[in-house]
Design an enzyme around this catalytic site. Structure first.
Site, PDB file in Angstrom:
ATOM      1  N   SER A   1      37.420  39.058  38.595  1.00 39.88           N
ATOM      2  CA  SER A   1      36.627  38.264  39.545  1.00 39.88           C
ATOM      3  C   SER A   1      35.581  37.471  38.775  1.00 39.88           C
ATOM      4  O   SER A   1      34.729  38.044  38.097  1.00 39.88           O
ATOM      5  CB  SER A   1      35.938  39.187  40.550  1.00 39.88           C
TER       6      SER A   1
ATOM      7  N   ASP B   1      39.531  45.757  45.736  1.00 38.26           N
ATOM      8  CA  ASP B   1      38.414  44.937  45.275  1.00 38.26           C
ATOM      9  C   ASP B   1      37.095  45.663  45.536  1.00 38.26           C
ATOM     10  O   ASP B   1      36.757  45.966  46.674  1.00 38.26           O
ATOM     11  CB  ASP B   1      38.469  43.604  46.054  1.00 38.26           C
TER      12      ASP B   1
END
Ligand code: DX5
Ligand code: ZN
Length: 220
Positions: A8, A177
């Site tokens: 990310s 995530d």
């Protein structure tokens, strides 16, 4: 397709964006995970379509755009045009989730749906065969570097069972995530994850290649 590592960019050095993208790709990233936040669906604000378009110019990997925004339908086409290969919307932000997923697919992008830690899998049960990725949040979205919420593991395992019951051509990938790092990644993979999203575990590490290799080693 399993064992995908999607760093990310939220935790990268934005002043050196092109260099960071080159470095993370050279280090073995499979996808680039892009966290779009609007200050409404989540408390934080990050970036929008012009930055995604800029990243597209310098990247060679699929762009995995995670929309943490209200009314995402208004921006699906824009993020697709900016170069997103995957577009993920939050079930909590979509009253007509099936339509939103169709709208993503109609742009040619792959369609993803995400769930906050407090949202049940029931919210996506009816669209599981109509999406390409389910993104399970294991932190409350908005910020990098938060602690992994352990109850997410049971949810991932249950989702794995639900997906495995679908015909093989309809099975979405499971992405996880939030707080994914050595110590949690082993449990996340054992529960059934296909895609690991990691911000701080990669970008705050001294050696990106080593950090990615360590995450990847959790896969059998
Ligand atoms: C959180 C974002 C994540 C974030 C993860 O709202 O969706 O993608 O970058 O950061 P880490 O891996 O540091 O928890
Ligand atoms: Zn994300």
């Amino acid at each position: 397709m399993t064992g995908i590592i999607a760093p990310s960019l939220l935790s990268c050095d934005f002043a050196r964006l092109a260099e960071e993208i080159a470095a993370i790709e050279a280090a073995g990233a499979d996808w680039l995970h892009l966290d779009v936040m609007d200050g409404r669906f989540v408390p934080n604000i990050t970036f929008g379509m012009p930055i995604v378009a800029a990243m597209k110019k310098v990247s060679t990997k699929p762009l995995d755009t995670h929309l943490m925004i209200v009314e995402p339908d208004r921006y699906i086409e824009g993020f697709a045009e900016a170069g997103s290969d995957w577009i993920t919307v939050h079930a909590e932000a979509c009253p007509h989730l099936h339509r939103s997923l169709q709208a993503i697919r109609s742009t040619g992008a792959k369609a993803g749906v995400s769930l906050n830690p407090g949202t049940s899998l029931n919210a996506i049960e009816e669209v599981l065969g109509d999406c390409d990725q389910v993104l399970i949040m294991t932190v409350n979205p908005g910020f990098g570097g938060q602690n992994f919420i352990e109850s997410g593991l049971k949810k991932i395992a249950r989702l794995r069972r639900m997906i495995d019951e679908l015909p093989s051509h309809q099975r979405p990938l499971i992405s996880v995530d939030g707080g994914v790092k050595p110590g949690t990644v082993e449990k996340v993979v054992a529960a059934g994850a296909d895609v690991l999203v990691a911000g701080s575990a990669v970008f705050k590490a001294p050696d990106y290649s080593q950090a990615i290799a360590e995450l990847r080693s959790a896969f059998p």
